[in-house]
Design a protein around this motif. Structure first.
Motif, short mmCIF file in Angstrom:
data_model
loop_
_atom_site.label_atom_id
_atom_site.label_comp_id
_atom_site.label_asym_id
_atom_site.label_seq_id
_atom_site.Cartn_x
_atom_site.Cartn_y
_atom_site.Cartn_z
N HIS A 321 -13.59 117.52 134.17
CA HIS A 321 -13.46 118.70 133.13
C HIS A 321 -14.52 118.87 132.38
O HIS A 321 -15.03 120.02 131.95
N LEU A 322 -15.23 117.58 131.89
CA LEU A 322 -16.39 117.78 130.99
C LEU A 322 -17.53 118.57 131.85
O LEU A 322 -18.27 119.51 131.31
N ARG A 323 -17.68 118.44 133.11
CA ARG A 323 -18.82 118.91 133.79
C ARG A 323 -18.12 120.52 134.28
O ARG A 323 -19.15 121.02 134.20
N ALA A 324 -16.94 120.53 134.28
CA ALA A 324 -16.48 121.74 134.72
C ALA A 324 -17.07 122.81 133.63
O ALA A 324 -17.24 123.99 133.70
N ALA A 325 -16.79 122.32 132.14
CA ALA A 325 -17.47 123.20 131.18
C ALA A 325 -18.67 123.56 131.25
O ALA A 325 -18.85 124.45 130.40
N GLU A 326 -19.50 122.91 131.81
CA GLU A 326 -20.90 123.21 131.90
C GLU A 326 -21.14 124.09 133.15
O GLU A 326 -22.15 124.85 133.06
N VAL A 327 -20.06 124.12 134.02
CA VAL A 327 -20.17 124.97 135.62
C VAL A 327 -19.77 126.64 135.16
O VAL A 327 -20.47 127.26 135.60
N VAL A 328 -18.70 126.67 134.54
CA VAL A 328 -18.04 127.95 134.53
C VAL A 328 -18.90 128.79 133.27
O VAL A 328 -19.33 128.16 132.51
#
Length: 895
Positions: A321-328
């Motif tokens: 989820h932390l890395r998803a915040a940087e992807v979206v």
């Protein structure tokens, strides 16, 4: 060949009494010598097999066999098991003939469970047997469930059979099953949430109930788990996947319900995405969205994403989820992922969510506002902040029309200390649920407790605006809208929304020019987004009321979400509440324009949205149009269904009571029951004060009521009722209202013998309707004029008008009026009599009496006096040699 009957069948078979009764009726029909083939349908786990186990209990002569997926490639295997003949061969016709012989002449029931898992040749044999049953006393039940190839599906679809659907459980049935299975009495909102979560499937519900502790069911923010069988299947499928495919599926589950392949590839660090995607799809863990290429992904089944997400270890979930915040790229999605990764309260992140909610509130994107505030409340360390953000979240849910979620949270809201904000939220939800007295009580309390908080006062005023709209109180709406604007900041949602609604208040009190001015200003102020949707909806309603249905259709179709949009999707981009208003008025607009199929399409969409949102306030308005169209098409059962679903009480809000009563009047009018029309609309006629419901154009009930007074010979009452309304329509220069009232005036004058005055009234009505695209009103005018001339003895002129009316009604699909025109034309055209010696009018009277109509009902149908009907009936009895209504009916039935 008997199956294993579940031990807890009695406990868990809920809500199936109608299906059991239908099965018993089919069995009786078969036993009487009329063989029946029936397909029992429904989603997997809905309880089809349990239903049939209950049905066969205590019933002799039942053969039960189940399709087995591993036997699909063995041609004729299921048929041979049914025959208990391993060497019976593989010819489907021969197998079918053998089945007919085996079933014999004794009453028998054959159940084929999981029929789609059977081999295709056995299904062909069953079809051949069904074609040869003749008068065999057999009930053949095929249970449609399980996966299957195209050939098996096609065979079952083409089989001439009775279809017996087994529907998912309702929230009330979910509550009953939960009580039986767990001994816990669930509150209805919790039962509704559970029912939505499992799709009303009993098998899934029981698994969730058994696996989750009761305390979780009552927490409206708790994420309910996937059913155990689904969770285990998903875990097994993930374990069988290669690491890249597993990583792709897990990344997609973290991204959301509709992930993008490119984002999932980056997040999952997948080197060979196409191979991984192919493997995940084959495992039943991912799917491609229909209508897209390979870029848009979806999850097959309602539980798969949640089950995948549940397999993630805490550290893995946090990291993804932390890395998803940087992807979206979407700001809302970025913050959502940061919340998912936050294991502890985070005041800074909570403040960011509140700031997002405030920006989205200015746009009117209330579903986004609600989600952000719910997340902010969950991670706020301060109790005061949690309570404030919870209140604002529930308020936003109601604003978005996501009322089911708002109702789920009511217990928590009601437990908070009283205050203007809390009471305004509770009032807001009560308005949307159509609870007039409850909303009034909360609004009074909120206003008394507002203190010096101008922002809180502005919110209370805006809720008063909505309350006044529901009550169709133009004066109150304009007054409270002014107060909301006075107390709020110019760009605050309370002020913006009040300015978007105030035009309807002006219209309700006859200030049409001011209403259009207000809407032009509202559209200019909000040129896009949900507030623009709200203004376009109101403008469409106004155009419809002011005799411009073409402009109304344009505005309302803009305000309605695309057909493909779900309730949640509509809520994210706009307001389900406004979409529902727009659909309800779009249905009325299409009805006015003569597009009755389009009107029913809008009703069907609106009905789904009412169910999805729980917006009871608009239920009568939605179903009123459905009831009228179905009644005019000659579909009384369908019309009655709409009446049942769209009912309202006299003390409900005006926008509920008026369409509910008018719908009942329309259905009664279609049945020529004018006494019932008067009864249904009398509560509106005696209402004091009637307020905005007399304003021309908005609630056209007056001509329906006045016409029924004329048709029941209450001419003086009709005259007194019409006069002030005709004057108001003339002052407002409202053409359609003037025309409709003019038609009734023509009938009234004709009933009094003033044929010249009646003709003048009908001519004025036609002149008023001439520039308007209102085909049903034109047809009604011609029909009424023709009836009046026929009663005056001008049969040739009457026939011309009735012929025109018939053509107009036929073009609309108004079968009830087409049939009525046909009967009238028989009496209007000159005739020397008929072979049985009856005149055309005598034949019409006898036909109506033979259907069970009373003399009073026949008189209303034919626009005659009761004495005239009795005169004709006496002559009919003498000519036909019958002495009673029963003998007359028997004579006509016998030809």
């Amino acid at each position: 060949m008997s199956g294993v009957q579940p031990a807890d069948e009695d406990v868990h078979l809920v809500g199936r009494s109608a299906q059991l009764d239908r099965l018993a009726a089919l069995a009786d029909r078969a036993r009487a010598g009329s063989p029946v083939v029936a397909v029992v349908e429904g989603p997997a786990g809905v309880g089809k097999s349990a239903l049939l186990h209950r049905f066969r209990r205590g019933r002799p002569g039942v053969t039960w066999v189940a399709g087995l997926s591993w036997e699909r490639d063995r041609p004729g295997e299921l048929a041979r098991r049914l025959l208990d003949a391993p060497d019976a061969g593989t010819d489907p016709v021969a197998l079918g003939t053998a089945l007919v012989r085996a079933w014999g002449a004794a009453p028998h029931v054959v159940v084929v469970d999981d029929a789609l898992d059977a081999d295709p040749m056995s299904l062909q044999a069953l079809a051949s047997a069904a074609a040869r049953l003749d008068d065999a006393p057999l009930l053949l039940l095929l249970v449609r469930s399980g996966a299957a190839g195209a050939e098996a599906v096609d065979l079952l679809d083409r089989l001439p059979a009775v279809r017996l659907p087994v529907p998912p459980l309702t929230p009330e049935q979910t509550r009953l099953l939960a009580a039986r299975a767990t001994g816990v009495d669930l509150p209805l909102p919790v039962a509704r949430r559970l029912s939505d979560h499992v799709g009303g499937i009993p098998r899934h519900l029981l698994e969730v109930l058994r696996d989750a502790p009761p305390v979780r069911w009552s927490d409206w923010q708790t994420r309910l788990p996937a059913p155990t069988t689904v969770q285990r299947r998903v875990e097994a499928a993930l374990l069988a996947c290669s690491p890249p495919a597993r990583a792709l599926v897990q990344a997609a589950a973290v991204l959301g319900a509709e992930p993008v392949l490119a984002d999932a590839v980056v997040l999952g660090e997948v080197d060979e995405p196409i191979a991984a995607l192919d493997e995940a799809c084959a495992a039943g863990l991912l799917a491609l969205q229909a209508g897209h290429g390979l870029d848009a992904l979806a999850f097959p089944g309602r539980f798969v994403r949640g089950a995948v997400h549940a397999t993630l270890a805490p550290a893995r979930r946090h990291d993804l989820h932390l890395r998803a915040a940087e992807v979206v790229t979407d700001e809302t999605d970025r913050l959502r992922h940061r919340v998912e990764a936050a294991p502890l309260p985070d005041p800074t992140l909570a403040d960011e969510l509140v700031a997002l909610a405030e920006r989205k509130a200015a746009e009117g994107a209330w579903a986004v506002v609600a989600g952000a505030l719910i997340d902010a409340a969950r991670i706020s360390p301060s109790r005061a902040d949690r309570e404030d953000r919870l209140l604002r979240a529930v308020d936003a849910l109601a604003g978005a029309g996501l009322l089911g979620q708002a109702v789920d949270a009511l217990a928590e809201v009601e437990a908070l200390p009283s205050g203007p904000h809390r009471d305004a939220v509770l009032a807001y939800v009560a308005v949307q649920r159509g609870r007039r007295a409850e909303a009034e009580s909360y609004l009074d309390a909120a206003w008394e407790r507002r203190g010096t908080d101008r922002a809180a006062a502005a919110v209370v005023c805006q809720r008063r605006v909505l309350h006044a709209l529901a009550e169709w109180d133009g004066d109150g709406l304009v007054r409270w809208a002014g107060r909301a604007v006075e107390h709020a900041q110019p760009d605050a949602p309370a002020a913006v929304e009040s300015r978007a609604i105030v035009g309807l208040g002006h219209a309700a009190r006859g200030e049409v020019a001011e209403a259009f001015t207000a809407y032009r200003a509202a559209i200019a102020e909000s040129p896009s987004g949900p507030q623009h949707q709200r203004a376009r909806m109101g403008l469409g309603w106004l155009h419809l009321a002011q005799d411009d249905p073409d402009a109304a259709r344009r505005e309302l179709e803009y305000a309605v979400p695309p057909v493909s949009a779900t309730a949640s999707a509509a809520g994210r981009t706009g307001s389900n509440r406004i979409s529902l208003w727009a659909l309800a008025w779009l249905a009325r607009t299409r009805f006015a324009l003569g597009d009755w199929s389009g009107a029913l399409e809008a009703v069907d969409r609106a009905e789904l949205l009412v169910v999805a949102t729980g917006l009871e306030l608009l239920r009568p308005l939605v179903h009123g149009t459905g009831a009228q169209v179905r009644a005019l098409r000659g579909e009384p059962d369908a019309a009655e269904r709409h009446l049942r679903l769209g009912g309202a009480a006299a003390l409900d809000y005006t926008v509920m009571a008026v369409p509910a009563l008018l719908a009942r009047a329309h259905v009664a009018e279609a049945a020529a029951d004018y006494g019932a029309v008067v009864r249904h609309l009398t509560p509106l006629a005696v209402r004091s004060p009637r307020g905005g419901i007399d304003e021309p154009g908005f609630w056209p009930w007056h001509d329906v009521y006045a016409n029924a007074l004329v048709r029941t010979d209450r001419l003086a009452e009709a005259d007194a009722f019409l006069a002030p309304l005709e004057a108001a329509a003339a002052r407002r220069r409202h053409r359609s209202t003037g025309a409709r009232l003019g038609v009734v005036r023509g009938r009234l004058l004709g009933a009094r013998g003033d044929v010249a005055g009646a003709e003048a009234a009908f001519a004025r009505a036609r002149d008023l309707l001439a520039p308007l695209p209102l085909p049903y009103d034109r047809a009604r005018t011609d029909f009424a004029h023709g009836l009046t001339l026929r009663r005056a003895g001008r049969r040739r002129d009457a026939a011309e008008l009735l012929t025109t009316a018939r053509q107009e009604f036929a073009a609309l699909g108004a079968q009830v009026h087409v049939d009525r025109c046909d009967r009238e034309l028989k009496t209007a055209r000159p005739s020397a009599g008929t072979p049985d010696g009856l005149t055309e009018q005598e034949r019409t009277v006898s036909a109506l009496v033979a259907t069970g109509m009373s003399n009073k009902e026949v008189a209303a149908e034919m626009v005659l006096s009761v004495k005239t009907v009795q005169f004709h009936l006496t002559r009919v009895y003498a000519k036909l040699g019958v002495r009673s209504r029963a003998e007359l009916a028997a004579r006509r039935a016998g030809g």
